[in-house]
Motif scaffolding. Sequence first.
Motif, PDB file in Angstrom:
ATOM      1  N   GLN A  74       0.827  -1.212   0.000  1.00  0.00           N
ATOM      2  CA  GLN A  74       0.000   0.000   0.000  1.00  0.00           C
ATOM      3  C   GLN A  74       0.859   1.259   0.000  1.00  0.00           C
ATOM      4  OE1 GLN A  74      -2.609  -0.465   3.403  1.00  0.00           O
ATOM      5  NE2 GLN A  74      -3.568  -2.294   2.543  1.00  0.00           N
ATOM      6  N   LEU A  75       1.952   1.245   0.766  1.00  0.00           N
ATOM      7  CA  LEU A  75       2.843   2.408   0.787  1.00  0.00           C
ATOM      8  C   LEU A  75       3.484   2.626  -0.572  1.00  0.00           C
ATOM      9  CD1 LEU A  75       4.603   1.921   4.250  1.00  0.00           C
ATOM     10  CD2 LEU A  75       3.050   3.778   3.623  1.00  0.00           C
ATOM     11  N   GLN A  76       3.797   1.534  -1.262  1.00  0.00           N
ATOM     12  CA  GLN A  76       4.374   1.677  -2.599  1.00  0.00           C
ATOM     13  C   GLN A  76       3.313   2.162  -3.582  1.00  0.00           C
ATOM     14  OE1 GLN A  76       6.522  -1.779  -3.992  1.00  0.00           O
ATOM     15  NE2 GLN A  76       7.862  -0.506  -5.231  1.00  0.00           N
ATOM     16  N   ASN A  77       2.106   1.624  -3.484  1.00  0.00           N
ATOM     17  CA  ASN A  77       1.019   2.061  -4.368  1.00  0.00           C
ATOM     18  C   ASN A  77       0.645   3.522  -4.120  1.00  0.00           C
ATOM     19  OD1 ASN A  77       0.872  -0.488  -5.520  1.00  0.00           O
ATOM     20  ND2 ASN A  77      -0.744  -1.195  -4.145  1.00  0.00           N
ATOM     21  N   ASP A  78       0.837   3.983  -2.884  1.00  0.00           N
ATOM     22  CA  ASP A  78       0.544   5.379  -2.533  1.00  0.00           C
ATOM     23  C   ASP A  78       1.671   6.334  -2.941  1.00  0.00           C
ATOM     24  OD1 ASP A  78      -1.812   4.508  -1.420  1.00  0.00           O
ATOM     25  OD2 ASP A  78      -1.104   4.562   0.652  1.00  0.00           O
ATOM     26  N   GLY A  79       2.747   5.789  -3.504  1.00  0.00           N
ATOM     27  CA  GLY A  79       3.862   6.627  -3.944  1.00  0.00           C
ATOM     28  C   GLY A  79       4.701   7.184  -2.809  1.00  0.00           C
ATOM     29  N   ARG A  80       4.752   6.472  -1.679  1.00  0.00           N
ATOM     30  CA  ARG A  80       5.528   6.962  -0.527  1.00  0.00           C
ATOM     31  C   ARG A  80       6.878   6.278  -0.398  1.00  0.00           C
ATOM     32  NH1 ARG A  80       1.893   7.135   4.698  1.00  0.00           N
ATOM     33  NH2 ARG A  80       3.448   8.704   5.311  1.00  0.00           N
ATOM     34  N   ILE A  81       7.020   5.103  -1.019  1.00  0.00           N
ATOM     35  CA  ILE A  81       8.299   4.405  -1.047  1.00  0.00           C
ATOM     36  C   ILE A  81       8.523   3.863  -2.455  1.00  0.00           C
ATOM     37  CG2 ILE A  81       8.254   3.754   1.402  1.00  0.00           C
ATOM     38  CD1 ILE A  81       7.355   0.943   0.546  1.00  0.00           C
ATOM     39  N   MET A  94      10.237   7.735  -0.812  1.00  0.00           N
ATOM     40  CA  MET A  94      10.120   8.391  -2.114  1.00  0.00           C
ATOM     41  C   MET A  94      10.753   9.782  -2.125  1.00  0.00           C
ATOM     42  SD  MET A  94       9.090   8.002  -5.231  1.00  0.00           S
ATOM     43  CE  MET A  94       7.839   6.704  -5.318  1.00  0.00           C
ATOM     44  N   HIS A  95      10.742  10.489  -0.990  1.00  0.00           N
ATOM     45  CA  HIS A  95      11.314  11.836  -0.990  1.00  0.00           C
ATOM     46  C   HIS A  95      12.833  11.813  -1.178  1.00  0.00           C
ATOM     47  CE1 HIS A  95      12.969  11.662   3.129  1.00  0.00           C
ATOM     48  NE2 HIS A  95      11.865  11.036   3.465  1.00  0.00           N
ATOM     49  N   ASN A  96      13.433  10.622  -1.100  1.00  0.00           N
ATOM     50  CA  ASN A  96      14.866  10.488  -1.368  1.00  0.00           C
ATOM     51  C   ASN A  96      15.141  10.032  -2.805  1.00  0.00           C
ATOM     52  OD1 ASN A  96      15.675  11.257   1.179  1.00  0.00           O
ATOM     53  ND2 ASN A  96      15.836   9.184   1.973  1.00  0.00           N
ATOM     54  N   PHE A  97      14.134  10.101  -3.653  1.00  0.00           N
ATOM     55  CA  PHE A  97      14.268   9.565  -5.009  1.00  0.00           C
ATOM     56  C   PHE A  97      15.454  10.151  -5.773  1.00  0.00           C
ATOM     57  CE2 PHE A  97      13.442   9.267  -9.545  1.00  0.00           C
ATOM     58  CZ  PHE A  97      13.079   7.929  -9.677  1.00  0.00           C
ATOM     59  N   ARG A  98      15.671  11.449  -5.644  1.00  0.00           N
ATOM     60  CA  ARG A  98      16.739  12.081  -6.425  1.00  0.00           C
ATOM     61  C   ARG A  98      18.115  11.506  -6.086  1.00  0.00           C
ATOM     62  NH1 ARG A  98      18.881  17.187  -3.616  1.00  0.00           N
ATOM     63  NH2 ARG A  98      19.574  17.766  -5.693  1.00  0.00           N
ATOM     64  N   PHE A  99      18.258  10.925  -4.887  1.00  0.00           N
ATOM     65  CA  PHE A  99      19.548  10.361  -4.513  1.00  0.00           C
ATOM     66  C   PHE A  99      19.771   8.966  -5.107  1.00  0.00           C
ATOM     67  CE2 PHE A  99      18.627  13.522  -1.211  1.00  0.00           C
ATOM     68  CZ  PHE A  99      19.735  14.333  -1.383  1.00  0.00           C
ATOM     69  N   ILE A 188       4.430   6.149 -11.791  1.00  0.00           N
ATOM     70  CA  ILE A 188       4.697   5.718 -10.423  1.00  0.00           C
ATOM     71  C   ILE A 188       5.194   6.859  -9.532  1.00  0.00           C
ATOM     72  CG2 ILE A 188       6.129   4.195  -8.991  1.00  0.00           C
ATOM     73  CD1 ILE A 188       4.099   2.645 -10.581  1.00  0.00           C
ATOM     74  N   ILE A 189       6.107   7.665 -10.062  1.00  0.00           N
ATOM     75  CA  ILE A 189       6.734   8.715  -9.261  1.00  0.00           C
ATOM     76  C   ILE A 189       5.802   9.922  -9.176  1.00  0.00           C
ATOM     77  CG2 ILE A 189       8.811  10.109  -8.918  1.00  0.00           C
ATOM     78  CD1 ILE A 189       9.266   7.046  -9.011  1.00  0.00           C
ATOM     79  N   PRO A 190       5.397  10.343  -7.968  1.00  0.00           N
ATOM     80  CA  PRO A 190       4.508  11.509  -7.830  1.00  0.00           C
ATOM     81  C   PRO A 190       5.109  12.750  -8.500  1.00  0.00           C
ATOM     82  CG  PRO A 190       4.679  10.335  -5.742  1.00  0.00           C
ATOM     83  CD  PRO A 190       5.702   9.726  -6.657  1.00  0.00           C
ATOM     84  N   GLY A 191       4.236  13.585  -9.023  1.00  0.00           N
ATOM     85  CA  GLY A 191       4.674  14.756  -9.776  1.00  0.00           C
ATOM     86  C   GLY A 191       5.428  15.797  -8.973  1.00  0.00           C
ATOM     87  N   ASP A 192       5.254  15.804  -7.652  1.00  0.00           N
ATOM     88  CA  ASP A 192       5.911  16.831  -6.845  1.00  0.00           C
ATOM     89  C   ASP A 192       7.275  16.386  -6.307  1.00  0.00           C
ATOM     90  OD1 ASP A 192       4.959  14.899  -5.131  1.00  0.00           O
ATOM     91  OD2 ASP A 192       4.162  16.307  -3.647  1.00  0.00           O
ATOM     92  N   ILE A 193       7.753  15.205  -6.728  1.00  0.00           N
ATOM     93  CA  ILE A 193       9.045  14.707  -6.248  1.00  0.00           C
ATOM     94  C   ILE A 193      10.186  15.389  -6.998  1.00  0.00           C
ATOM     95  CG2 ILE A 193      10.549  12.671  -6.143  1.00  0.00           C
ATOM     96  CD1 ILE A 193       8.363  12.720  -4.010  1.00  0.00           C
ATOM     97  N   ASP A 194      11.188  15.842  -6.249  1.00  0.00           N
ATOM     98  CA  ASP A 194      12.368  16.496  -6.825  1.00  0.00           C
ATOM     99  C   ASP A 194      13.172  15.470  -7.624  1.00  0.00           C
ATOM    100  OD1 ASP A 194      14.640  17.937  -7.415  1.00  0.00           O
ATOM    101  OD2 ASP A 194      15.051  18.572  -5.355  1.00  0.00           O
ATOM    102  N   MET A 195      13.372  15.760  -8.918  1.00  0.00           N
ATOM    103  CA  MET A 195      14.074  14.829  -9.803  1.00  0.00           C
ATOM    104  C   MET A 195      15.428  15.375 -10.245  1.00  0.00           C
ATOM    105  SD  MET A 195      11.852  12.259 -10.317  1.00  0.00           S
ATOM    106  CE  MET A 195      11.969  11.543 -11.938  1.00  0.00           C
ATOM    107  N   THR A 196      15.927  16.409  -9.574  1.00  0.00           N
ATOM    108  CA  THR A 196      17.204  16.989  -9.991  1.00  0.00           C
ATOM    109  C   THR A 196      18.373  16.145  -9.485  1.00  0.00           C
ATOM    110  OG1 THR A 196      17.235  18.426  -8.038  1.00  0.00           O
ATOM    111  CG2 THR A 196      16.296  19.335 -10.057  1.00  0.00           C
ATOM    112  N   MET A 197      19.377  16.015 -10.334  1.00  0.00           N
ATOM    113  CA  MET A 197      20.571  15.256  -9.961  1.00  0.00           C
ATOM    114  C   MET A 197      21.307  15.974  -8.832  1.00  0.00           C
ATOM    115  SD  MET A 197      22.680  12.661 -10.528  1.00  0.00           S
ATOM    116  CE  MET A 197      22.369  12.032 -12.197  1.00  0.00           C
ATOM    117  N   PRO A 198      21.572  15.300  -7.711  1.00  0.00           N
ATOM    118  CA  PRO A 198      22.309  15.950  -6.623  1.00  0.00           C
ATOM    119  C   PRO A 198      23.771  16.164  -7.003  1.00  0.00           C
ATOM    120  CG  PRO A 198      21.932  13.636  -6.107  1.00  0.00           C
ATOM    121  CD  PRO A 198      21.181  13.918  -7.364  1.00  0.00           C
ATOM    122  N   THR A 199      24.376  17.183  -6.439  1.00  0.00           N
ATOM    123  CA  THR A 199      25.808  17.386  -6.624  1.00  0.00           C
ATOM    124  C   THR A 199      26.554  16.306  -5.845  1.00  0.00           C
ATOM    125  OG1 THR A 199      26.015  18.798  -4.682  1.00  0.00           O
ATOM    126  CG2 THR A 199      25.463  19.885  -6.780  1.00  0.00           C
TER     127      THR A 199
END
Length: 401
Positions: A74-81, A94-99, A188-199
Amino acid sequence: MDHLILTKSQARKIILHAAGLSKRTQFGKGKEAVYKLIDHLGFVQIDTNYVIERAHHHAIASRVPDYKPEWLDQLQNDGRIFEFWTYATGYIPMHNFRFSLPVKESFLSGRKPLTQTEINLMKKVLDRISREGPLMASDFENDRVTKSSGWWDWRPSKLALERLHLEGRLVTSRKGNFQKVYDLPENIIPGDIDMTMPTGEEFARHVIRRVLKALGIANAKEITFSSRYVRNSMSIKTELEKLVGAGEVCRVEVTGLKGSPLYMLSEYKGRKISLSGETFILSPFDVLNFYRHRLRDFFDFDYQVECFVPYAKRKYGYFSLPVLIGDTFVARMDSKADRKQRTLIIHNLHFEQVKLTKSMVVKVCDAIKAFAKFNRCDEAVITKSNDKALLKTIQKALSEY
């Protein structure tokens, strides 16, 4: 240089709290506790071994009372992990996606050049998923030319799916039968997730914070290993020293331990940690058990999962599970869930050289009963132990289960 001096006992408390094992309800109860646990650890390893319930479910159930495996789906379907790689494959907030992007970049840049046939197949696979929606490897025809030679000898279409996943053009989720489902990131990835490549600096600091939050106390090598697929060991060491200078991380010395300098998040300085004294039956792939040398150094516990050891050289059994009470490993139990008979079979319950009180024995019995229930077994049977008196006591308690 300034550093904090800790006793082994103090170090164990910090390590156990960081691992989420100070008490069973450290993160609360229910589905939200599962998310809080994954968010805290930053990564929960997935393993396919199904002798007992799989490692990711086991690790969570050890920490979240009355855990239900469907909560993870359910957490994966909700886009949280989401599922991807750090030092292995596992669930990540999911908020760590950019890493995950530097890992994907490293997989792509380090891969051998593909043939035109392989490139064409990847394009066909991607096109089909974009038209038909999420698919499993079994949805593609058997395109194997030669007979399989082992576990990782995947057929071409499966290989194409995995390559697309590793480079980020596909993401995966799991069906109830543990089969991977591949889909486009935008689905799958929510639209508000930061997708920028980290330095490099951002990625290094993220790794340091994530590892120290989960391990409590660690050396630079252990911190670096968690990002072993990204070539950035020097930047991690550089940023580690910067964080020490800024006061976010502190150097630690543990009395009686020699070796590499140790580090800890400064938030643990002076923090009072109490352990519940509850019993935890842990997965071999639990974050606490990943580094064998840490178990020896901090807990005086010499442990190895023996499923990778030849049969003749096994001392405790194929899938031996560490049993922890408070900050002491008291036993290890080689276990298998017989799902047809609904019986948890403990082939070997080996007790460590630790004095067990009556209350501790009761706790072990209760933990075995709960573990059997978690594995959907109606009973637990022990066939062997190195302590006949304790075995008799525990067998009697289990017979009344």
